[in-house]
Design a protein around this motif. Structure first.
Motif, PDB file in Angstrom:
ATOM      1  N   ARG B 194       0.810  -1.224   0.000  1.00 52.11           N
ATOM      2  CA  ARG B 194       0.000   0.000   0.000  1.00 52.11           C
ATOM      3  C   ARG B 194       0.846   1.278   0.000  1.00 52.11           C
ATOM      4  O   ARG B 194       0.323   2.382   0.053  1.00 52.11           O
ATOM      5  CB  ARG B 194      -0.991  -0.018   1.176  1.00 52.11           C
ATOM      6  CG  ARG B 194      -2.054  -1.125   0.988  1.00 52.11           C
ATOM      7  CD  ARG B 194      -3.286  -0.878   1.811  1.00 52.11           C
ATOM      8  NE  ARG B 194      -3.857   0.439   1.576  1.00 52.11           N
ATOM      9  CZ  ARG B 194      -4.476   1.173   2.507  1.00 52.11           C
ATOM     10  NH1 ARG B 194      -4.598   0.697   3.737  1.00 52.11           N
ATOM     11  NH2 ARG B 194      -4.961   2.360   2.223  1.00 52.11           N
ATOM     12  N   GLU B 244      -2.613   4.689  12.952  1.00 52.85           N
ATOM     13  CA  GLU B 244      -2.106   5.535  11.871  1.00 52.85           C
ATOM     14  C   GLU B 244      -2.259   4.867  10.499  1.00 52.85           C
ATOM     15  O   GLU B 244      -2.780   3.763  10.398  1.00 52.85           O
ATOM     16  CB  GLU B 244      -0.658   5.914  12.189  1.00 52.85           C
ATOM     17  CG  GLU B 244      -0.613   6.867  13.395  1.00 52.85           C
ATOM     18  CD  GLU B 244       0.774   7.150  13.935  1.00 52.85           C
ATOM     19  OE1 GLU B 244       1.667   6.320  13.735  1.00 52.85           O
ATOM     20  OE2 GLU B 244       0.950   8.204  14.572  1.00 52.85           O
ATOM     21  N   GLY B 245      -1.833   5.557   9.469  1.00 52.57           N
ATOM     22  CA  GLY B 245      -2.045   5.082   8.107  1.00 52.57           C
ATOM     23  C   GLY B 245      -0.759   4.841   7.346  1.00 52.57           C
ATOM     24  O   GLY B 245       0.292   4.570   7.939  1.00 52.57           O
ATOM     25  N   THR B 246      -0.844   4.953   6.029  1.00 53.24           N
ATOM     26  CA  THR B 246       0.277   4.543   5.189  1.00 53.24           C
ATOM     27  C   THR B 246       1.484   5.482   5.275  1.00 53.24           C
ATOM     28  O   THR B 246       2.616   5.044   5.049  1.00 53.24           O
ATOM     29  CB  THR B 246      -0.166   4.412   3.717  1.00 53.24           C
ATOM     30  OG1 THR B 246      -0.745   5.641   3.271  1.00 53.24           O
ATOM     31  CG2 THR B 246      -1.188   3.298   3.555  1.00 53.24           C
ATOM     32  N   GLY B 247       1.242   6.757   5.594  1.00 50.73           N
ATOM     33  CA  GLY B 247       2.359   7.687   5.743  1.00 50.73           C
ATOM     34  C   GLY B 247       3.263   7.275   6.895  1.00 50.73           C
ATOM     35  O   GLY B 247       4.489   7.187   6.751  1.00 50.73           O
ATOM     36  N   SER B 248       2.640   6.996   8.044  1.00 54.12           N
ATOM     37  CA  SER B 248       3.413   6.559   9.211  1.00 54.12           C
ATOM     38  C   SER B 248       4.036   5.187   8.973  1.00 54.12           C
ATOM     39  O   SER B 248       5.172   4.932   9.387  1.00 54.12           O
ATOM     40  CB  SER B 248       2.511   6.508  10.449  1.00 54.12           C
ATOM     41  OG  SER B 248       2.094   7.809  10.787  1.00 54.12           O
ATOM     42  N   ARG B 250       5.183   3.975   6.275  1.00 50.22           N
ATOM     43  CA  ARG B 250       6.400   4.177   5.471  1.00 50.22           C
ATOM     44  C   ARG B 250       7.577   4.612   6.359  1.00 50.22           C
ATOM     45  O   ARG B 250       8.701   4.122   6.212  1.00 50.22           O
ATOM     46  CB  ARG B 250       6.102   5.237   4.417  1.00 50.22           C
ATOM     47  CG  ARG B 250       7.251   5.636   3.561  1.00 50.22           C
ATOM     48  CD  ARG B 250       6.756   6.557   2.449  1.00 50.22           C
ATOM     49  NE  ARG B 250       7.851   7.036   1.667  1.00 50.22           N
ATOM     50  CZ  ARG B 250       8.293   8.298   1.685  1.00 50.22           C
ATOM     51  NH1 ARG B 250       7.722   9.196   2.446  1.00 50.22           N
ATOM     52  NH2 ARG B 250       9.311   8.643   0.930  1.00 50.22           N
ATOM     53  N   THR B 251       7.308   5.522   7.273  1.00 44.92           N
ATOM     54  CA  THR B 251       8.350   5.995   8.187  1.00 44.92           C
ATOM     55  C   THR B 251       8.831   4.857   9.092  1.00 44.92           C
ATOM     56  O   THR B 251      10.033   4.656   9.286  1.00 44.92           O
ATOM     57  CB  THR B 251       7.816   7.154   9.044  1.00 44.92           C
ATOM     58  OG1 THR B 251       7.396   8.212   8.169  1.00 44.92           O
ATOM     59  CG2 THR B 251       8.863   7.689   9.998  1.00 44.92           C
ATOM     60  N   TYR B 252       7.876   4.099   9.626  1.00 47.98           N
ATOM     61  CA  TYR B 252       8.241   3.011  10.554  1.00 47.98           C
ATOM     62  C   TYR B 252       8.985   1.871   9.837  1.00 47.98           C
ATOM     63  O   TYR B 252       9.801   1.180  10.446  1.00 47.98           O
ATOM     64  CB  TYR B 252       6.988   2.448  11.242  1.00 47.98           C
ATOM     65  CG  TYR B 252       6.254   3.469  12.092  1.00 47.98           C
ATOM     66  CD1 TYR B 252       6.937   4.488  12.769  1.00 47.98           C
ATOM     67  CD2 TYR B 252       4.864   3.424  12.230  1.00 47.98           C
ATOM     68  CE1 TYR B 252       6.269   5.421  13.542  1.00 47.98           C
ATOM     69  CE2 TYR B 252       4.186   4.355  13.011  1.00 47.98           C
ATOM     70  CZ  TYR B 252       4.895   5.345  13.663  1.00 47.98           C
ATOM     71  OH  TYR B 252       4.216   6.271  14.430  1.00 47.98           O
TER      72      TYR B 252
ATOM     73  N   LEU C  33      -2.094   5.445  -4.098  1.00 48.76           N
ATOM     74  CA  LEU C  33      -2.286   4.228  -3.308  1.00 48.76           C
ATOM     75  C   LEU C  33      -3.171   4.500  -2.090  1.00 48.76           C
ATOM     76  O   LEU C  33      -4.087   3.728  -1.787  1.00 48.76           O
ATOM     77  CB  LEU C  33      -0.931   3.675  -2.857  1.00 48.76           C
ATOM     78  CG  LEU C  33      -0.134   2.960  -3.952  1.00 48.76           C
ATOM     79  CD1 LEU C  33       1.352   2.931  -3.609  1.00 48.76           C
ATOM     80  CD2 LEU C  33      -0.654   1.533  -4.160  1.00 48.76           C
ATOM     81  N   THR C 251       3.404  13.524   6.921  1.00 49.70           N
ATOM     82  CA  THR C 251       3.126  12.112   7.188  1.00 49.70           C
ATOM     83  C   THR C 251       1.658  11.919   7.562  1.00 49.70           C
ATOM     84  O   THR C 251       0.988  11.009   7.067  1.00 49.70           O
ATOM     85  CB  THR C 251       4.036  11.613   8.327  1.00 49.70           C
ATOM     86  OG1 THR C 251       5.391  11.789   7.927  1.00 49.70           O
ATOM     87  CG2 THR C 251       3.786  10.151   8.637  1.00 49.70           C
ATOM     88  N   MET C 254      -0.839  12.057   4.664  1.00 49.57           N
ATOM     89  CA  MET C 254      -0.931  10.784   3.940  1.00 49.57           C
ATOM     90  C   MET C 254      -1.736   9.772   4.765  1.00 49.57           C
ATOM     91  O   MET C 254      -2.600   9.073   4.218  1.00 49.57           O
ATOM     92  CB  MET C 254       0.485  10.250   3.663  1.00 49.57           C
ATOM     93  CG  MET C 254       0.566   9.097   2.701  1.00 49.57           C
ATOM     94  SD  MET C 254       0.080   9.512   1.001  1.00 49.57           S
ATOM     95  CE  MET C 254       1.498  10.451   0.429  1.00 49.57           C
ATOM     96  N   ASP C 255      -1.444   9.705   6.063  1.00 47.76           N
ATOM     97  CA  ASP C 255      -2.219   8.823   6.951  1.00 47.76           C
ATOM     98  C   ASP C 255      -3.715   9.072   6.800  1.00 47.76           C
ATOM     99  O   ASP C 255      -4.505   8.127   6.651  1.00 47.76           O
ATOM    100  CB  ASP C 255      -1.855   9.101   8.428  1.00 47.76           C
ATOM    101  CG  ASP C 255      -0.550   8.443   8.854  1.00 47.76           C
ATOM    102  OD1 ASP C 255       0.049   7.713   8.045  1.00 47.76           O
ATOM    103  OD2 ASP C 255      -0.124   8.673  10.002  1.00 47.76           O
ATOM    104  N   SER C 258      -5.259   7.861   3.671  1.00 46.65           N
ATOM    105  CA  SER C 258      -5.341   6.398   3.618  1.00 46.65           C
ATOM    106  C   SER C 258      -6.394   5.836   4.572  1.00 46.65           C
ATOM    107  O   SER C 258      -6.874   4.719   4.383  1.00 46.65           O
ATOM    108  CB  SER C 258      -3.969   5.769   3.907  1.00 46.65           C
ATOM    109  OG  SER C 258      -3.651   5.834   5.276  1.00 46.65           O
ATOM    110  N   LEU C 259      -6.741   6.610   5.602  1.00 48.04           N
ATOM    111  CA  LEU C 259      -7.744   6.144   6.574  1.00 48.04           C
ATOM    112  C   LEU C 259      -9.146   6.692   6.280  1.00 48.04           C
ATOM    113  O   LEU C 259     -10.097   6.374   6.990  1.00 48.04           O
ATOM    114  CB  LEU C 259      -7.329   6.587   7.990  1.00 48.04           C
ATOM    115  CG  LEU C 259      -6.057   5.958   8.554  1.00 48.04           C
ATOM    116  CD1 LEU C 259      -5.610   6.683   9.815  1.00 48.04           C
ATOM    117  CD2 LEU C 259      -6.245   4.461   8.834  1.00 48.04           C
TER     118      LEU C 259
END
Lengths: 274, 274, 274
Positions: B194, B244-248, B250-252, C33, C251, C254-255, C258-259
């Motif tokens: 994702r 959280e979502g896809t932004g976080s 990616r960071t993690y 995405l 970030t 983006m989260d 995605s949510l």
């Protein structure tokens, strides 16, 4: 010093034209915004003069060099000189290839730079044209520490005189000089070298601050490097406190630059005036 | 196995030359750093030989292909072969266009690859040159699961023999083989699909580990895919725990790769040796 | 309205072909995405027709324009028109250079766009070809507020009629119209202008939603802008609550995309139907 420099950025937010590499270009655009400017990233030879003409500073970075962009850099740089706006050079990886050495020779010949910023290996390669064989990072024998700092300062002053501009050498101790005045900065954290783009971002912040402070590019450069270093320290503290890694560090570095103010800077800056 | 492989990266941090796409190039540079190497991202035909000559691995990714970079890839790949450094290929989206199919044919003809990594649709397109019509993601009929795994293994072994290199097929179950030895990896999380770039980043980590372990590229590849998968699991857990979502995420993911050590890897790896 | 539009994205996740700039391309891929599509980012003239042919929408963004990509844009756009898939244009910085103005004239002449999205300065430059001298951000005299909204609506309707497509003008109040129907959106937060790429990402989300809703591109565009604005509000709240800066905001944006789900959207949307 920092107070009026920062106020100038706030009062006259600069448009900063960056001709840079495609690896860290997004970080560069975001750090210009975080430090109070507005980024413009055009690199086509048919529009760089138009874009320079509406800008307050031009930042040239040779990270992912190619023939097409060198020509754009020269055209943009000459226009910037004509208009009297500051031009910053980040000679990324000079010494690592013939292409880079040749490109730098062209850029240095054709453009009057206000500030050239690099690590010691790059600045040495720039000066001596000797071959640097370790890529884009500083070579071990070129690390600046308390042992070799005096010698390093003398060398950097010589480089600044040769190129008639401010030279900023970044490292554990940063050296900024116009050939006469010397400033040492002891901010920063080594974790900054564990993400890509901190060097490129520093160049963009220098361009941002110079864009609003073109009468004192030495001080603007010192402030930019101090802000980045201090932001790196704060980002490191937060990353470690939360048990996080380089992804979070990168985010916090941007956070810290965007949250930087005069009080934080005054309290945290470790600048030595020589 | 992993212990000495990881130590080799630490003792001899590799310089990793990436000729890659401009979509995920920043992620690739950062993941090389996170996994212990140093990235070099040059793609101009006039400097790729110089850059390969100071590198320990070359990673070729055709994500945003164009004529100019294919020529650079060939030149860089030949030089790498001459110098005996590992060359990794990520044939992104092969099958989706004539340009990609032709480019892959040229690359395969001219360069000896150490590792080719792709999803099953890409590896099938590589092998059969049949048309893949679903873009850069795996096609539904090509998903590997417990049902079709034996058949898939036989096919991938055949591909490895044809191209005389390690083939890594990524998916819910990853298959890595040199044509004889087979390793299955059951790490990873579907959230990795994702965000953009997890595939490209995996290629860069393979190159990093191969750069310090060129005598055992099979194991280095297995370790890279395991590290990425395990980091994906940890990133997913943290993302969900924090809502959280896809932004976080990616960071993690980057955090988890940068924090990976032997103990974590040993405990979490789900590698089956066939 | 939003319910069925969102369901269509879920039932038929679109492949979204983006020909865009190298500054924010990674953000664009990730936001496609995050909003439920799959990104394809090819820009070589020799493959854009193949890639368009497997796509459900085409997004053209002139952020870092050059001669090579304009030709690819035209070829891709014509193919998309032939196939009847929606084409979105983001005329970034039009007015700032002769190159951009000429390119936009070519694109407008050769391609039938479904949606053109820009800030008021860009849409005005598009319409009047007058020179915009402030770079890629909106000019002060072009900010839309409650004072000048009626006048602005009339102007945007006129533009929509001239180009026979949906025009979306983003700002504090967003205006979306096909020349007859008018929708105003009052979501969003000014912090969105403190990171690069929110405009480009909005274009990519429009393309994603249009890709699955090609019979109602007006509503799909309204939903895209509402989702981005609402995500910006949520990201801002979280950033402020945690005392973080623009890196974290990016970030969280983006989260939040995605949510995003129907309930959140229904509750938070501030859409006015005129």
């Amino acid at each position: 010093m920092f107070k009026s420099l920062l106020e100038n950025v706030k009062l006259n937010p600069p448009l900063v034209h960056n001709i840079t590499n495609y690896v860290t270009v997004n970080d560069c655009a975001n750090i210009v915004l975080a430090s109070g400017g507005a980024p413009l990233m055009a690199d086509d030879i048919n529009e760089v003069e138009d874009i320079v003409s509406i800008s307050n500073a031009l930042n040239i970075n040779i990270g992912t060099l190619n023939k097409r962009t060198v020509e754009s850099m020269v055209k943009a740089g000459k226009k910037a000189n004509e208009l009297g706006i500051p031009v910053i050079l980040d000679p990324v990886g000079v010494g690592a290839s013939k292409l880079r050495n040749e490109a730098i020779n062209i850029l240095i010949d054709e453009i009057d730079f206000s500030v050239i910023k690099g690590n010691m290996s790059e600045i040495k390669a720039l000066y001596t044209k000797t071959k640097n064989t370790g890529g884009v990072d500083v070579q071990e024998e070129d690390v600046i520490d308390n042992q070799n700092i005096e010698e390093a300062i003398e060398f950097v002053k010589k480089v600044a005189k040769r190129f008639s501009c401010v030279i900023a050498v970044t490292g554990a101790i940063d050296i900024v000089t116009d050939g006469e005045k010397v400033r040492l900065i002891r901010n920063g954290h080594e974790m900054m070298s564990r993400i890509t783009g901190t060097g490129c971002m520093t160049g963009s912040v220098i361009a941002t601050y110079c864009g609003s402070n073109k009468n004192d590019v030495l001080s603007a450069t010192v402030m930019a490097i101090t802000v980045m270093g201090l932001a790196g320290e704060k980002a490191y503290e937060k990353t470690v406190a939360k048990g996080e890694g380089t992804g979070s560090f990168r985010t916090y570095l941007m956070d810290s630059v965007s949250l930087m103010d005069y009080e934080t800077l005054k309290e945290g800056a470790k600048v030595e005036i020589r």
